[in-house]
Design a protein around this motif. Structure first.
Motif, mmCIF file in Angstrom:
data_model
loop_
_atom_site.group_PDB
_atom_site.id
_atom_site.type_symbol
_atom_site.label_atom_id
_atom_site.label_comp_id
_atom_site.label_asym_id
_atom_site.label_seq_id
_atom_site.Cartn_x
_atom_site.Cartn_y
_atom_site.Cartn_z
ATOM 1 N N LYS A 673 4.433 2.758 4.268
ATOM 2 C CA LYS A 673 4.396 2.300 2.926
ATOM 3 C C LYS A 673 3.781 0.834 2.860
ATOM 4 N N LYS A 674 2.690 0.559 2.434
ATOM 5 C CA LYS A 674 2.075 -0.879 2.475
ATOM 6 C C LYS A 674 1.808 -1.406 0.885
ATOM 7 N N ASN A 675 2.291 -2.452 0.686
ATOM 8 C CA ASN A 675 1.851 -3.107 -0.446
ATOM 9 C C ASN A 675 0.263 -3.903 -0.319
ATOM 10 N N ALA A 676 -0.356 -2.878 -0.383
ATOM 11 C CA ALA A 676 -2.033 -3.145 0.035
ATOM 12 C C ALA A 676 -2.884 -2.606 -1.192
ATOM 13 N N ASP A 677 -4.126 -3.151 -1.199
ATOM 14 C CA ASP A 677 -5.201 -2.740 -2.035
ATOM 15 C C ASP A 677 -5.976 -1.258 -1.478
ATOM 16 N N ILE A 678 -5.716 -1.160 -0.297
ATOM 17 C CA ILE A 678 -6.674 -0.213 0.471
ATOM 18 C C ILE A 678 -5.893 0.516 1.551
ATOM 19 N N ILE A 679 -6.012 1.788 1.881
ATOM 20 C CA ILE A 679 -5.345 2.235 2.925
ATOM 21 C C ILE A 679 -6.242 3.454 3.703
ATOM 22 N N LEU A 680 -5.904 3.569 4.967
ATOM 23 C CA LEU A 680 -6.601 4.857 5.399
ATOM 24 C C LEU A 680 -6.189 5.975 5.406
ATOM 25 N N LEU A 699 -8.416 3.593 -2.447
ATOM 26 C CA LEU A 699 -8.229 2.275 -2.983
ATOM 27 C C LEU A 699 -6.982 2.578 -3.839
ATOM 28 N N LYS A 700 -6.230 1.434 -4.059
ATOM 29 C CA LYS A 700 -4.991 1.537 -5.008
ATOM 30 C C LYS A 700 -5.673 1.529 -6.418
ATOM 31 N N ARG A 701 -6.573 1.075 -6.683
ATOM 32 C CA ARG A 701 -7.280 0.997 -8.251
ATOM 33 C C ARG A 701 -9.033 1.164 -7.894
ATOM 34 N N GLY A 702 -9.456 2.107 -8.860
ATOM 35 C CA GLY A 702 -10.960 2.143 -8.925
ATOM 36 C C GLY A 702 -11.266 3.119 -7.620
ATOM 37 N N GLU A 703 -12.668 3.200 -7.666
ATOM 38 C CA GLU A 703 -13.379 4.462 -6.625
ATOM 39 C C GLU A 703 -14.319 3.624 -5.792
ATOM 40 N N SER A 706 -19.711 1.817 -2.628
ATOM 41 C CA SER A 706 -20.562 1.424 -1.508
ATOM 42 C C SER A 706 -20.079 1.818 -0.184
ATOM 43 N N ASN A 707 -20.942 1.373 0.771
ATOM 44 C CA ASN A 707 -20.860 1.727 2.070
ATOM 45 C C ASN A 707 -19.259 1.375 2.414
ATOM 46 N N VAL A 708 -18.691 2.378 3.400
ATOM 47 C CA VAL A 708 -17.328 2.026 3.886
ATOM 48 C C VAL A 708 -17.522 1.968 5.517
ATOM 49 N N PHE A 709 -16.838 0.935 6.005
ATOM 50 C CA PHE A 709 -16.990 0.983 7.479
ATOM 51 C C PHE A 709 -15.425 1.468 8.254
ATOM 52 N N TYR A 738 -7.313 3.990 14.262
ATOM 53 C CA TYR A 738 -8.257 4.036 13.012
ATOM 54 C C TYR A 738 -8.064 2.933 12.171
ATOM 55 N N LYS A 739 -8.961 2.380 11.592
ATOM 56 C CA LYS A 739 -8.966 1.727 10.162
ATOM 57 C C LYS A 739 -10.204 1.617 9.512
ATOM 58 N N CYS A 740 -10.080 1.440 8.287
ATOM 59 C CA CYS A 740 -11.482 1.271 7.353
ATOM 60 C C CYS A 740 -11.364 0.086 6.531
ATOM 61 N N GLU A 741 -12.730 -0.332 6.129
ATOM 62 C CA GLU A 741 -13.063 -1.468 5.498
ATOM 63 C C GLU A 741 -14.022 -1.360 4.443
ATOM 64 N N TYR A 742 -13.510 -1.884 3.311
ATOM 65 C CA TYR A 742 -14.575 -1.650 2.058
ATOM 66 C C TYR A 742 -14.386 -3.095 1.105
ATOM 67 N N SER A 743 -15.511 -3.487 1.147
ATOM 68 C CA SER A 743 -15.874 -4.697 0.046
ATOM 69 C C SER A 743 -14.963 -5.900 0.732
ATOM 70 N N GLY A 744 -14.774 -6.112 2.077
ATOM 71 C CA GLY A 744 -14.141 -6.908 2.587
ATOM 72 C C GLY A 744 -12.774 -6.937 2.836
ATOM 73 N N GLU A 745 -12.147 -5.888 2.300
ATOM 74 C CA GLU A 745 -10.714 -5.666 2.493
ATOM 75 C C GLU A 745 -10.536 -4.552 3.542
ATOM 76 N N GLU A 746 -9.605 -4.819 4.561
ATOM 77 C CA GLU A 746 -9.390 -3.930 5.599
ATOM 78 C C GLU A 746 -7.997 -3.140 5.392
ATOM 79 N N SER A 747 -8.014 -2.106 5.851
ATOM 80 C CA SER A 747 -6.659 -1.404 5.719
ATOM 81 C C SER A 747 -6.199 -1.450 6.972
ATOM 82 N N ALA A 748 -4.623 -1.254 7.070
ATOM 83 C CA ALA A 748 -3.734 -1.346 8.274
ATOM 84 C C ALA A 748 -4.303 0.039 9.281
ATOM 85 N N GLN A 749 -4.146 -0.303 10.642
ATOM 86 C CA GLN A 749 -4.825 0.670 11.584
ATOM 87 C C GLN A 749 -3.506 1.641 11.727
#
Length: 847
Positions: A673-680, A699-703, A706-709, A738-749
């Motif tokens: 459980k992470k206090n983050a804005d993005i998760i995998l 995403l914690k908020r929003g959809e 754009s591209n997801v890494f 594995y981890k993902c990245e969206y708009s410069g924000e990275e999830s934990a792996q």
């Protein structure tokens, strides 16, 4: 001649008779208004003729200047130029025939030079809270009034501070440039400006010299900053002056930095602050800076030179006469070996060591690249009392505060003579006496030579040696090494932590403060229905193993292990290690741990449900978090039957599993459980080879717009608009982090585990056999159907037709059973068989 005199007298008598002139008794007096003895060109002065006792009216006046009559009839004669210097006389005339005598001469002197006042000051520096007295004088004349002026600088305009002041002295307290001028008369005449006097004002702020760093003794080569601080004066708006040994130096800053100080920099430093050109503080008190040419050498001291078993020796390094040293510590394993830096810029001048060797230290102080180092200290040799076993001495491992009795090994026949027990070379017991230092410490039995030592401490560690003679005067010696220590602890490590099919698990056990002679014991924790646990020795470790590792081949379920070590005779055991877990993600156990939502990572705001699903009713959800404290769900979350709900907003990272009272384990899962804005979004259970899997980003908020890494093991593997990572057929190579990245924000792996598919070794040989049998059966059935069909065509009676119908029904019935059998066989195979498929299709052609 005689006739001439008579003629003159005759003329005089005729004049007297004709005009009747006579001298009156009043006296004429010439005066000056103002009455100044010295007149300056440009001043206005009035020469007045006064008739004593004659009143002020009814007179007419006559004037002579330098014995020359001038045409001026008034009693006042006003003059303003240098040409008016001379002797002035006057007389008054009452009428045409009566007048006073000519007055006495009044000498009027007019100077062509404009006077310049003289300005004097009783002192040029105003003390704090005091004043300076200024005096302005114009020599040789009087009646002056004074104007006073002040300038704040040589180039600034003057300020009039006193106007037509009759006092020729004033008191001032402000610094500046002062001058004055005199003025007198109604049409004021001014002197030239006086000389200028500079007054320095002493402000109340106090200047203080400090040293940065504040070291009383400086060594040649160090960097030191002498700083001037103005108490209560702030840090800006000041200019500074410095004196070293009462000599002014050309430095205006508040800091005087001395780089690589030398003896020449020694001396008394003073400073003062200047607010402007004419106001400053007093000179500060002097601070003495002493720079010594000799490089300092620290002193290294030690509380003891022999390290007790399990103990330490305290080393202290000090540099006399100064402060702020940080210390570097060095150790050599021999005189010829290179030194090893064991502590770097340690602010503590005291360290404790548990290794033998040659130690020395040095001090350093300063910042960055300007660190100044002392010489190396004296060297100290530390001997380590090891706890390694030796061939000769008998080893004894004892706990603190316990007792031990030392016996002779393989003693000769008594009697024994001249027995002596020594400890560290010092006699502690003999048949005649016990050393006073050990009187309450040891008991000695001379008959069997047994020495008992009580209340053991670290200082009792070492070699105890007994020597004696037998009846034949042969000398015998026997030694024992006693090691007194705190209970040692074992540390268990498990590898790997997560099982894959066919993996072997390696247990490693290490004793704190490693030493030799240990035997290792391996345990598996077995839970009981009473909620207690017992430890069962693993196979082959009943008597311990010399190796500090133990391999378990092919475990399939989550399990918990412990270890401990022992040595000596009697055996001294360490404490049990903390438990080590091996986790299995295998879902083929009696109970499966289900997670909802079914993913590894969750936001702290998410509610996560874990439930035990299977054949057992008394299952509990347990966890093993980062803090290594295993606990049941109801200790830290809400528990409903076999379901655990995690509603906390705290971050957590733990392994969860289901455990029954009889010792059964479910699969284990890792939940974060992470206090983050993005998760995998990734599967919580292992994925079987050949299956498809989809990884996503949430995403914690929003959809996602754009591209997801997506990254595997920190390597970018996808970057497009699909927003999901789809793997159609998973293989072992897809396993990893594995981890993902969206708009410069990275999830934990998170780790995705891949399970391999196990097949029986002889499955490939059974398939041809099964296919052949099926093909044979189908071929026979087709022959029977063909035979029945032909018989039905040859028959023309009713009974044969009924028979045909019956046979057709039978054939249809066999076809259904065949299809059912066929479906059963087909579904039992992995992918079907071409021969079987074509046989089934061919059976429909006759229809």
């Amino acid at each position: 001649m005689r006739s001439t005199l008579i003629c003159v007298l005759g003329l005089f008598l005729m004049n007297t008779l004709c005009y009747g002139q006579s001298e009156v008794s009043n006296k004429a007096v010439v005066t000056l208004q103002p009455n100044w003895s010295l007149i300056y060109s440009g001043e206005t002065i009035t020469v007045r003729c006064e008739i004593e006792g004659g009143g002020n009216t009814g007179w007419e006046y006559e004037w002579r200047v330098n014995n020359l009559d001038i045409s001026h009839k008034d009693n006042e004669y006003k003059i303003i130029s240098v040409s008016h210097s001379g002797d002035y006389r006057c007389k008054g005339r009452k009428d045409s025939y009566s007048s006073t005598e000519w007055s006495d001469v009044f000498r009027l002197t007019v100077s062509s030079n404009k006077p310049k006042p003289t300005l004097r000051a009783d002192k040029t520096i105003t003390p704090v809270g005091g004043r300076v007295r200024l005096t302005c004088t114009v020599d040789g004349s009087a009646d002056w009034k004074y104007d006073w002026f002040r300038q704040t600088s040589e180039s600034s305009g003057p300020q009039l501070i006193r106007n037509v002041n009759p006092n020729r002295a004033i008191s001032v307290y402000e610094g500046g440039i002062y001058y004055c001028r005199g003025g007198r008369g109604d049409s004021v005449f001014y002197t030239e400006d006086s000389n200028k006097v500079t007054i320095q004002e002493t402000v109340s702020n106090k200047a203080v010299v400090t040293l940065q760093p504040n070291w009383s003794l400086i060594y040649s080569g160090e960097t030191i900053t002498v700083r001037c601080e103005i108490e209560g004066g702030g840090n800006t708006g000041w200019e500074y002056e410095w004196r070293v040994n009462n000599l002014d130096i050309s430095h205006k800053g508040n800091e005087y930095k001395i780089i690589r100080a030398s003896v020449s920099h020694s001396g008394d430093y003073r400073c003062k602050g200047r607010k402007d050109s004419y106001s400053s503080t007093e000179w500060s008190d002097a601070i003495r800076l002493t720079v010594t040419p000799n490089k300092s050498k620290p002193t290294l001291r030690v509380d003891k030179t022999i390290i007790p078993v399990g103990g330490r020796v305290t080393l202290s390094c000090s540099v006399d006469g100064s402060a702020d040293w940080k210390y570097e510590w060095f150790r050599q394993t021999s005189e010829s070996s290179a030194p090893q830096l064991i502590r770097n810029v340690n602010p503590n001048r005291v360290i404790r060591v548990n290794q033998g060797g040659i130690y020395y230290c040095r001090g350093g102080r300063g910042e960055g690249d300007s660190v100044f180092y002392t010489k190396d200290s004296n060297k100290v040799t530390i001997q380590e009392t090891g706890i390694t076993a030796e061939d000769s001495p008998v080893m004894h491992y004892c706990l603190k505060n316990s007792s031990i009795c030392l016996h002779i090994q393989n003693p000769p026949s008594p009697p024994y003579q001249n027995s002596l027990w020594k400890f560290a070379g010092k006699v502690i017991a003999s048949p005649a006496s016990i050393n006073p230092d050990y009187r309450n410490k040891v008991d000695y039995d001379p008959e069997n030579l047994t020495l008992c030592v009580h209340n053991l401490t670290e200082t009792d560690s070492g070699i105890y040696e007994v020597s004696f003679y037998d009846s034949e005067f042969k000398v015998f010696r026997n030694s024992h090494r006693v090691i007194v220590q705190d209970p040692a602890a074992a540390v268990l490590t498990v590898s790997p932590l997560w099982l894959s099919p066919g993996d072997s698990v390696t247990l490693s056990c290490e004793v704190e403060h490693p030493s030799a002679g240990w035997t290792f014991y391996w345990y598996k924790t077995v839970p009981k229905l009473s909620d207690n646990h017992i430890y069962e020795l693993l196979p082959g470790s009943i008597n311990g193993t010399e190796q500090d590792s133990y391999i378990i081949h092919g475990p399939t379920h989550t399990a918990r292990y412990k270890c401990r070590a022992g040595r000596g005779d009697p055996v001294y055991y360490t404490q049990y290690s903390k438990p080590g877990f091996v986790w299995s993600g295998d879902v083929h156990s009696a109970v499966t741990l289900k997670v909802s939502p079914d993913r590894v990572q969750h936001f702290t705001s998410d509610s996560v449900s874990l439930s035990c699903e299977g054949n057992f009713t008394k299952w509990r959800v347990r966890r093993f978090p980062e803090d290594r404290y295993r606990s049941d769900c109801y200790y830290w979350r809400s528990m409903t039957e076999s379901t655990c709900n995690i509603d906390s907003y705290q971050q957590s990272d733990a392994v969860y599993w289901c455990e029954s009272g009889s010792g059964e384990f479910s699969n284990a899962v890792n939940i974060t459980k992470k206090n983050a804005d993005i998760i995998l979004v990734s599967p919580v259970h292992p994925v079987t080879e050949g299956q498809s899997v989809t990884l996503g980003c949430k995403l914690k908020r929003g959809e996602l717009l754009s591209n997801v890494f997506f990254y595997q093991n920190d390597k970018l593997i996808q970057n497009d608009t699909r927003r999901e990572l789809n793997i159609s057929a998973v293989s072992k190579s897809d396993e990893g982090f594995y981890k993902c990245e969206y708009s410069g924000e990275e999830s934990a792996q998170s780790w995705m585990s891949v399970q391999t598919v196990s097949r029986p070794e002889n499955s490939s040989s059974l398939i041809p056999l099964i296919v052949g049998l099926v093909c044979g059966v189908v071929f026979i059935i087709l022959l029977i159907l063909l035979y029945l069909y032909r018989r039905s065509r040859d028959s023309h009676s009713v009974r044969p037709i009924q028979s045909e119908s019956t046979n057709q029904d039978s054939a249809t019935h066999h076809m259904v059973n065949l299809n059912e059998t066929q479906d059963h066989i087909y579904n039992s195979l992995l992918h079907g068989d071409t021969c079987l498929y074509e046989s089934i299709k061919g059976s429909e052609d006759p229809k």
